[in-house]
Structure formats: C-alpha cells, structure tokens
Design an enzyme around this catalytic site. Sequence first.
Site: not given
Length: 321
Positions: A154, A156, A237, A266, A285, A287
């Site tokens: 996608g 990213i 994920r 998390e 988490h 990024a």
Amino acid sequence: MTKKIALLQPIAGEMAEIIQSCLPAGFTATAVKGRSVGDLRAEVADAEYALWWDVPVPAEVLAAGPKLKLVHKWGVGIDNIDLDYCRAHGIQVARTTGSNAAPVAEFTIGLMLALARRIVPAHNSTTAGGWAKNEVWKQSVMLSGKTVGIIGLGAIGKGVAKRLQGFDCRVLYYSRTKLPEDQARALGVEYRALDDLLGEVDFLSLNCPLTPETKGMIDAAALARMKPTASLVNVARGGVVVEADLVAALKAGKLRAAAVDVFDQEPPPADHPLLHMDNVLVTPHCASTAYENSRRSIEHWLGNMVRVSKGEPIPEQDRVV
C-alpha cells in the site's frame, strides 16, 4: 450547537494544543484521561464523532455513544474496532489513508539500517564506557545491494520501496493485489509468491494490515523458510507475527535479527522475551508518530468529520463503513 469529538486515548499536552488550533468552528474535542472501557464509554456518551488509534473500541464502548455518526481511525489499521456493530447501527468508520505513509516508511528504513549496522548496541556500549568498535565491525552488514522483501504494498510499502532505490536494493513484494507490470517497473519491485519471497530476502519488511489473511502469517514455518542471515522488521501489527515463534527463531540462530515496533499486547509486559534480546530492537509503536506530520494528519481526520457534519461523503480511499 457545538459538535463534540471524543478522543479515545489520553493526549499529550503539546498534541492537545495542535488539535485545538486545528478545530473547525462549531467543533469541540476532549480526551479521555485513562484507557479503560469505562473511560471510553463516559467520553462517547454525548459525542457525535470519535477518534481512536491504539486503544481497542469494542461494541460496549460504541453502544455508550447513541449520537455517534463517525468513528475515525488516526492511522490506517482497523483491526481494533467492532466494525460489525458500526454497520448494524449506522455508524460510519473512516481512516487517514496515506497520512502517515512517509513517517512509517522512513522509520522502516531506519530500523533496517540500525539492525544492519548494530547502531543501538554500539551506542549502548559507548555510553557505558566501552569501545566495541571491533565487535560492531564483525557483526555489521550493509543494506546496500541486499534483497529486501516487502509484505503489503500500500502507501507505506510503496514508500519503503521508493526509499530503497537509493541503496541499490533488489526489492521483492508480496501483496493481495498485484501491481500492473508497468507500475512495478517504475517502482523497481518484483512480485513473488510469499513462500518464494521469504526464501530470497536479506531483510523482510512487514507493512500490511492485520486481517484474517495476515494474522499469524509469519509463524515458525514462515521463519524456517528465511535465511539465518536475514533480518525482520515489523511496523505492521503484532498479530501478523507469532511472537513465540519469532523468539524461538532468534534464540536458535535461525534469524539474524529483528526490529519490532508493534506487539500483541501494548505496552508489552516487562518480562516479554523480545525486550531482553541482544539481536532485537524494540520501539513503542511509534513508526507513524513524527511530530512534523501531526498537523497534516489531524487536518485529514478533521476534514472527514466536517464532511459528515455537512452530509457530504467521505472520500472512497478513507471510507471503511
């Protein structure tokens, strides 16, 4: 009458100020103080709009917001909200497609470089009074010229592929949707079936959503297909990787290293094995959380809330339900 936006996660003071400065006329925004279901239920009770990202939004939270028109993801992953409830009760769901692609792609490349060149252990050794130059030399590899596999192409994944061109990497990809050949050539990527890709790569980058298809995709069998000299980067994920299998592969020397930005739980528990391994780099988490990108992504989700308030459609690329 003002329209309330419920922010379903505690917000840092600086971020709250940016959000308040971006609010359109007629909108207010308040954030929960805690992360419990009770905190979320109380916040949505009188809200027409809600924003969520990391904290799960189950049906019992949605049911507490009878006025809800739109629940918006700050990001793109939609695995942590009850979509069936939203469909059944006419609540729209949207996401900020592409708004965090550049920060995540940059972070992915940064993690690859950090793993390849042992940057974090080198830093830790030096600050502790050591001078591990020889050890770092022996353990370092280069990203340049390597074969990199991207799972999920996608916004990213494409961003990662574009940035890898500067390192003269051979880039393979696996995705549910195969690119037309002319687009693949322009991006400098080659399609591979998943099993074939795993066996060829020196670096594996996970940039896919968590879906029934991708859940547990990287398990013991998948890891066994990879080279023992390969490294894995997960900014997707936690559920895409079977964490116990990853730990076992790293301990057994079946994988060189891993960078993990996302976890099943998390924050992860303090005794999580991935937090205590020399060949693992862990981050919280983060990024997508580039400060410079904040205003752009805030204006993205606010824009969709304004559209709904005017009875206008949400852009197709952002609309989920």
